[in-house]
Write a protein that holds these residues in place. Structure first.
Motif: not given
Length: 615
Positions: A20, A24-26, A32, A34-35, A45, A47, A56, A59
């Motif tokens: 992760c 990001c948050n998993c 996943i 990501c912000r 990132l 990924l 996402i 951003t």
């Protein structure tokens, strides 16, 4: 065994933590997210490839290149929402072979390269809304044969290429609203045989042709409101047998072609309001058993044709309001609406309503007629509305009402009658009797006030008392006339008028007007003495007829003004007294402060009148 399980759990946690990215948050399974504005490059990132859902958003990333994503063999949903994307390369999504849903909503995209979706052969959903797209390449969607939902609203599109949607044979929902499209190519929707929802509202369309929707046999929802449509072909909707919702409001339609809605048997929602419609054709609606509401407000209609709604047998709500030129309703205007529950006719210019116009609305529960120009209503206007519960007649310029007009409404719960210029004359007596007995059914009963005559102006109809009208029978004695002598000049009789006895009066034929307030000077000879009396002509007429309507004594003393000025004078006195008290309190306060500062006895006179200083 327990140790082995702990080792497996630990290994799994380490694996998840290692795969992760930092920004990001998993936490969600197989997802996943990501912000944040700290992300400026999606490629940075790195990924991992083992997520089925990638989100996402928010951003500062401005582009997506061929290298932004690695190989994503299991990803099914990709959301790139609310970023600052301005460009996407042709092969940016080539590494998503099984992608089902792609969302590019709320970015700053102005153009899309041809072929950018060619590798997404499994795509079912594509969201391109809230961007700045002004044109689309004809082959942009040519490989999306499995696409079911295409969202293109809130862009700057002005036209659509003829071949744009040619291969989208499985498309179910298409949203093209809130663009600037002014013209639809003749065969733009011809391949969309499975389409069920088509949204074209808030564009600049002017004309709907015969062939525009003739291949959309499965269409359920068609939204065309908020355009500039001036013309619709007579058979424009003939090939939509399953259509359930049609919205044509807020356009520029002045005329509707004969039989425009004849072939829409499944229609349940139809809106036509906010169109400058001048008239409706005699035949407009076909059999629509599912249509429960119809909105026809803010038009230029002057009347409603007889039987125009006769096929709408299950209609429950009909709104015909705010039509400034609608001034009359013919007898059969609402014929066939046997299941109508609510009829709104308020805010029109209705001055003439046929007595039988509501006779077939036996299930009607609510009727709104307020803000019209009705003035008077016939006694039998509502005679068959046995289910009517709510009736709005306020602000309709009503001067009087028949006393029996509400007697045949057993279910009546509330009637609104305020803001009408009530004429408190004899004609209102019967209605006032009903009013006194049914105050609980009248909204704000004290708001019903007399407008005329002037002596009762702004007096509550309920408080007007016997001043409205009351009848007495005049005494008639010693009539010496015969059948052969009918001239009024020889009639000898005795009359009583306001406790004054008129004996041996020689009456003369008198011309009079029907105005209840008109007066005339008449000469009467009473016991050889000539008097000039000013008697209302209606009283003279009744005097000659043998029945006298005495004019109630109404004082000219302006008691209301006297009481008002007395209250005003009392208020001024109270304010003056309050002012004097305030001044006295200030003086006493100053005197108290003076005494508190003294250390020796003093004479009060010395305090009030200081002595001159000693030289």
């Amino acid at each position: 065994m327990v140790t082995f399980i702990y080792l497996l759990i630990a290994t799994h946690l380490l694996f998840v933590g290692a795969t992760c990215p930092t920004l990001c948050n998993c936490d969600l399974k197989d997802a996943i997210i990501c912000r944040g504005t700290s992300i400026k490059d999606i490629g940075s990132l790195l990924l991992p490839s083992n997520f089925t859902y990638i989100h996402i958003m928010e951003t500062l990333a401005t582009e997506i290149t061929d290298k932004s994503f690695g190989n994503m063999p299991v990803t099914l949903r990709l959301r790139l929402e609310a970023n600052h994307l301005t460009s996407i390369t042709r092969n940016a999504f080539k590494s998503f072979p099984h992608l089902k849903s792609l969302k590019l909503t709320d970015n700053k995209l102005k153009t899309l390269p041809a072929g950018m979706f060619d590798s997404l052969i499994s795509l079912e959903q594509l969201f391109l809304d809230k961007n700045c797209l002004s044109s689309l390449h004809p082959n942009l969607f040519c490989c999306l044969q499995h696409l079911e939902e295409l969202i293109l609203n809130r862009n700057q599109l002005t036209s659509l290429p003829d071949e744009l949607l040619k291969n989208l044979t499985k498309l179910i929902s298409l949203n093209l609203s809130r663009n600037k499209i002014s013209h639809l190519p003749m065969s733009i929707f011809s391949s969309l045989t499975k389409l069920k929802k088509l949204f074209l509202y808030d564009n600049q369309l002017v004309t709907i042709t015969s062939s525009a929707f003739n291949k959309l046999g499965e269409l359920l929802d068609l939204a065309l409101y908020s355009n500039s449509i001036q013309f619709v072909a007579q058979d424009a909707f003939y090939h939509l047998p399953k259509l359930q919702s049609l919205k044509l409001s807020k356009n520029k339609l002045q005329l509707l072609p004969y039989g425009l809605f004849l072939h829409l048997p499944q229609l349940s929602t139809l809106t036509l309001y906010d169109n400058p419609l001048k008239e409706l054709p005699d035949v407009l609606f076909g059999k629509m058993e599912n249509l429960t509401s119809l909105w026809l407000y803010n038009t230029h209609l002057t009347t409603i044709p007889n039987f125009v709604f006769c096929n709408l047998t299950n209609l429950q709500l009909l709104v015909l309001t705010r039509n400034a030129q609608l001034d009359s309703l013919p007898k059969e205007a609402f014929s066939g609406l046997n299941n109508l529950l609510e009829l709104s006719l308020h805010s029109n210019n209705l001055s003439s309503i046929d007595n039988d116009v509501f006779q077939n609305l036996q299930l009607l529960e609510k009727l709104s007629l307020y803000s019209n120009n009705l003035k008077v209503l016939s006694e039998n206007m509502f005679y068959n509305l046995t289910k009517l519960q709510i009736l709005h007649l306020n602000n309709s310029n009503l001067h009087t009402l028949p006393g029996q007009i509400f007697q045949e409404l057993p279910s009546l719960q509330m009637v609104y009658l305020h803001s009408n210029p009530w004429a408190c004359y004899c004609e209102l007596t019967d209605f006032k009797m009903w009013f006194q007995q049914n105050q609980n059914k009248v909204y704000n009963p004290m708001s019903l006030v007399c407008d005329t005559p002037f002596t009762l102006s702004n007096i509550s109809v309920l408080a007007a008392g016997e001043s409205i009208c009351h009848y007495t029978t005049a005494k008639q004695n010693n009539l010496d006339t015969t059948a052969n002598s009918q001239t009024t000049s020889n009639i000898q009789s005795t009359y009583s008028y306001n406790n004054i006895e008129f004996t041996n009066v020689k009456t003369q034929p008198i011309s009079y007007t029907t105005s209840p307030t008109a007066t005339t000077w008449e000469t009467r000879t009473i016991k050889n003495t000539v008097f000039f009396v000013m008697i209302p002509t209606t009283a003279i007429q009744d005097l000659n007829a043998g029945v006298l309507k005495p004019i109630p004594y109404v004082s000219n003393v302006p008691y209301n003004k006297i009481i008002f000025f007395l209250h005003l004078f009392n208020t001024v006195l109270q304010m003056f007294a309050l002012f004097l008290c305030s001044v006295l309190l200030v003086l006493m306060r100053r005197l108290n402060n003076y005494f508190e500062g003294l250390t020796e006895p003093v004479v009060l006179l010395r305090i009030l009148i200081p002595l001159d200083p000693v030289p």
